[in-house]
Scaffold this motif. Structure first.
Motif, PDB file in Angstrom:
ATOM      1  N   ILE A   1       1.093  -1.149  -0.291  1.00 19.89           N
ATOM      2  CA  ILE A   1      -0.369   0.038   0.161  1.00 19.89           C
ATOM      3  C   ILE A   1       0.777   1.604   0.148  1.00 19.89           C
ATOM      4  O   ILE A   1       0.357   2.380   0.155  1.00 19.89           O
ATOM      5  CB  ILE A   1      -1.019  -0.011   0.644  1.00 19.89           C
ATOM      6  CG1 ILE A   1      -0.454  -0.290   2.680  1.00 19.89           C
ATOM      7  CG2 ILE A   1      -2.138  -1.494   1.133  1.00 19.89           C
ATOM      8  CD1 ILE A   1      -0.939   0.002   3.898  1.00 19.89           C
ATOM      9  N   GLY A   2       2.139   1.937   0.009  1.00 24.34           N
ATOM     10  CA  GLY A   2       3.016   2.514   0.185  1.00 24.34           C
ATOM     11  C   GLY A   2       4.528   1.939   0.947  1.00 24.34           C
ATOM     12  O   GLY A   2       4.385   1.022   0.431  1.00 24.34           O
ATOM     13  N   TYR A   3       4.968   3.082   1.030  1.00 29.18           N
ATOM     14  CA  TYR A   3       6.415   2.711   1.466  1.00 29.18           C
ATOM     15  C   TYR A   3       6.957   4.224   2.386  1.00 29.18           C
ATOM     16  O   TYR A   3       6.452   5.234   2.337  1.00 29.18           O
ATOM     17  CB  TYR A   3       7.596   2.554   0.476  1.00 29.18           C
ATOM     18  CG  TYR A   3       7.303   3.907  -0.502  1.00 29.18           C
ATOM     19  CD1 TYR A   3       8.287   5.401  -0.824  1.00 29.18           C
ATOM     20  CD2 TYR A   3       5.891   3.783  -2.387  1.00 29.18           C
ATOM     21  CE1 TYR A   3       8.084   6.025  -1.395  1.00 29.18           C
ATOM     22  CE2 TYR A   3       6.496   4.614  -2.545  1.00 29.18           C
ATOM     23  CZ  TYR A   3       7.432   5.982  -2.628  1.00 29.18           C
ATOM     24  OH  TYR A   3       7.515   7.292  -4.152  1.00 29.18           O
ATOM     25  N   LEU A   4       7.896   4.037   3.129  1.00 22.86           N
ATOM     26  CA  LEU A   4       8.403   5.496   3.541  1.00 22.86           C
ATOM     27  C   LEU A   4      10.089   5.186   3.574  1.00 22.86           C
ATOM     28  O   LEU A   4      10.591   4.512   3.538  1.00 22.86           O
ATOM     29  CB  LEU A   4       8.379   4.578   4.977  1.00 22.86           C
ATOM     30  CG  LEU A   4       6.906   4.171   6.045  1.00 22.86           C
ATOM     31  CD1 LEU A   4       6.757   2.683   6.683  1.00 22.86           C
ATOM     32  CD2 LEU A   4       7.347   5.579   7.219  1.00 22.86           C
ATOM     33  N   ILE A   5      10.372   6.640   3.215  1.00 26.79           N
ATOM     34  CA  ILE A   5      11.488   7.258   3.298  1.00 26.79           C
ATOM     35  C   ILE A   5      11.798   7.925   4.084  1.00 26.79           C
ATOM     36  O   ILE A   5      11.813   8.627   5.419  1.00 26.79           O
ATOM     37  CB  ILE A   5      11.272   8.473   1.788  1.00 26.79           C
ATOM     38  CG1 ILE A   5      10.309   8.008   0.443  1.00 26.79           C
ATOM     39  CG2 ILE A   5      12.750   8.570   1.922  1.00 26.79           C
ATOM     40  CD1 ILE A   5      11.270   6.632  -0.155  1.00 26.79           C
ATOM     41  N   LYS A   6      13.193   6.941   4.998  1.00 30.14           N
ATOM     42  CA  LYS A   6      13.988   7.855   5.638  1.00 30.14           C
ATOM     43  C   LYS A   6      14.487   9.256   5.330  1.00 30.14           C
ATOM     44  O   LYS A   6      14.953   9.605   4.069  1.00 30.14           O
ATOM     45  CB  LYS A   6      15.099   7.304   5.693  1.00 30.14           C
ATOM     46  CG  LYS A   6      16.104   7.257   7.228  1.00 30.14           C
ATOM     47  CD  LYS A   6      17.010   6.898   7.431  1.00 30.14           C
ATOM     48  CE  LYS A   6      18.305   6.913   8.776  1.00 30.14           C
ATOM     49  NZ  LYS A   6      19.246   6.218   9.002  1.00 30.14           N
ATOM     50  N   SER A   7      13.455  10.171   6.141  1.00 29.42           N
ATOM     51  CA  SER A   7      13.671  11.558   5.940  1.00 29.42           C
ATOM     52  C   SER A   7      14.981  12.389   7.753  1.00 29.42           C
ATOM     53  O   SER A   7      16.029  13.070   6.904  1.00 29.42           O
ATOM     54  CB  SER A   7      12.854  12.159   6.399  1.00 29.42           C
ATOM     55  OG  SER A   7      12.171  11.866   7.640  1.00 29.42           O
ATOM     56  N   GLY A   8      15.508  11.566   8.132  1.00 30.09           N
ATOM     57  CA  GLY A   8      16.794  12.216   8.824  1.00 30.09           C
ATOM     58  C   GLY A   8      17.245  10.432  10.029  1.00 30.09           C
ATOM     59  O   GLY A   8      16.872   9.458   9.537  1.00 30.09           O
ATOM     60  N   LYS A   9      17.272  10.986  10.689  1.00 32.06           N
ATOM     61  CA  LYS A   9      18.358  10.046  11.794  1.00 32.06           C
ATOM     62  C   LYS A   9      17.546   8.811  12.518  1.00 32.06           C
ATOM     63  O   LYS A   9      17.307   8.077  12.253  1.00 32.06           O
ATOM     64  CB  LYS A   9      19.297  10.724  12.522  1.00 32.06           C
ATOM     65  CG  LYS A   9      20.105   8.971  13.853  1.00 32.06           C
ATOM     66  CD  LYS A   9      20.783  10.403  14.558  1.00 32.06           C
ATOM     67  CE  LYS A   9      22.298   8.989  15.141  1.00 32.06           C
ATOM     68  NZ  LYS A   9      22.645   9.803  16.343  1.00 32.06           N
ATOM     69  N   THR A  10      16.357   9.863  13.069  1.00 31.39           N
ATOM     70  CA  THR A  10      14.977   8.862  13.151  1.00 31.39           C
ATOM     71  C   THR A  10      13.606   8.971  12.580  1.00 31.39           C
ATOM     72  O   THR A  10      12.681   8.359  13.688  1.00 31.39           O
ATOM     73  CB  THR A  10      15.074   9.133  14.897  1.00 31.39           C
ATOM     74  OG1 THR A  10      14.487  10.363  15.309  1.00 31.39           O
ATOM     75  CG2 THR A  10      16.398   9.132  15.841  1.00 31.39           C
ATOM     76  N   THR A  11      13.827   9.240  11.753  1.00 32.01           N
ATOM     77  CA  THR A  11      12.726   9.702  11.571  1.00 32.01           C
ATOM     78  C   THR A  11      12.387   8.711   9.487  1.00 32.01           C
ATOM     79  O   THR A  11      12.911   8.662   9.549  1.00 32.01           O
ATOM     80  CB  THR A  11      11.585  11.079  11.065  1.00 32.01           C
ATOM     81  OG1 THR A  11      12.977  11.954   9.762  1.00 32.01           O
ATOM     82  CG2 THR A  11      12.433  11.637  12.601  1.00 32.01           C
ATOM     83  N   TYR A  12      10.905   8.533   9.537  1.00 28.22           N
ATOM     84  CA  TYR A  12      10.628   8.391   8.040  1.00 28.22           C
ATOM     85  C   TYR A  12       9.006   9.412   7.475  1.00 28.22           C
ATOM     86  O   TYR A  12       8.299   9.272   8.698  1.00 28.22           O
ATOM     87  CB  TYR A  12      10.101   7.132   7.731  1.00 28.22           C
ATOM     88  CG  TYR A  12      11.117   6.129   8.947  1.00 28.22           C
ATOM     89  CD1 TYR A  12      11.938   5.433   7.410  1.00 28.22           C
ATOM     90  CD2 TYR A  12      11.451   5.611  10.088  1.00 28.22           C
ATOM     91  CE1 TYR A  12      13.205   4.904   7.717  1.00 28.22           C
ATOM     92  CE2 TYR A  12      12.523   5.270  10.086  1.00 28.22           C
ATOM     93  CZ  TYR A  12      13.931   4.728   9.039  1.00 28.22           C
ATOM     94  OH  TYR A  12      14.986   3.443   9.670  1.00 28.22           O
TER      95      TYR A  12
END
Length: 232
Positions: A184-195
């Protein structure tokens, strides 16, 4: 030879030869054989239908994932935010994006894909599963949770019931599947501990994930609200 054929077909479909059929057998073999073969075909179709149903049930069970105890918050309370306050954003301000704007993409431009092109899959094809086949579970089936050799993490709701699956497709991309194994989708790492979470149209939904500091990460709505969804 005709007698042998009739005997085999009759035994297979458990057909009882009537007196009239016996009479016709001596006078006209065709009618008897035709009747017996019809019975055989009917029996065979019933058996095939039953086999097909059983095969479908077995196939469904074969691809069902079993949650290992080390990933199951019902088996290990330390994995449950409702039991472990350190991984509960409602009880730990450091992992709550409403109280810690450093981990909130709506207040921190560096982790917001609308402001940072490097973490936006529409502008960076290297992190886009729809553009990069190496990240796509439809091309790399080992990333799909219905693959018997799959390795990944499990998504749970606030009651610690299974809510979905996630697969790491690379250093910056995590694939998201629902509890029915649908991508249904995907997560992209945006920072050290966030997506940040994107749908399959590569649109940022505004939803995001934040590391819980110990075991996995929590999933937040666009407004920063946590509805109990967590990944282990």
């Amino acid at each position: 030879m005709k007698w042998l054929l009739c005997f085999i077909l009759t035994a297979t479909c458990k057909f009882s030869i009537s007196q009239n059929s016996l009479t016709l057998l001596f006078s006209k073999h065709y009618s008897f054989v035709h009747e017996t073969i019809s019975c055989f075909k009917s029996s065979l179709m019933r058996k095939f239908s039953l086999f097909h149903i059983l095969a479908c049930v077995l196939a469904t069970n074969i691809f069902s994932q079993t949650i290992p105890a080390k990933h199951d918050p019902k088996a290990d309370p330390n994995l449950s935010p409702s039991f472990n306050q350190h991984i509960n954003p409602e009880l730990n301000a450091a992992i709550n994006p409403k109280l810690n704007w450093n981990i909130n993409p709506h207040y921190n431009a560096s982790i917001n894909p609308d402001s940072n092109a490097t973490i936006n899959p529409q502008k960076n094809k290297d992190i886009n599963p729809n553009k990069n086949k190496m990240l796509n579970p439809m091309y790399h089936n080992d990333l799909h949770p219905q693959n018997p050799g799959w390795k990944g993490l499990y998504v749970f709701n606030k009651d610690n019931d299974l809510h979905g699956f996630v697969s790491s497709a690379g250093q910056h991309v995590i694939l998201y599947f629902d509890s029915k194994y649908k991508w249904i989708g995907y997560l992209i790492k945006s920072g050290k501990t966030t997506y940040n979470f994107f749908n399959l149209s590569d649109q940022w939904t505004g939803q995001f994930g934040c590391y819980d500091g110990i075991l996995g990460f929590n999933f937040f709505e666009k407004d920063g609200e946590w509805r109990g969804v967590h990944v282990k």
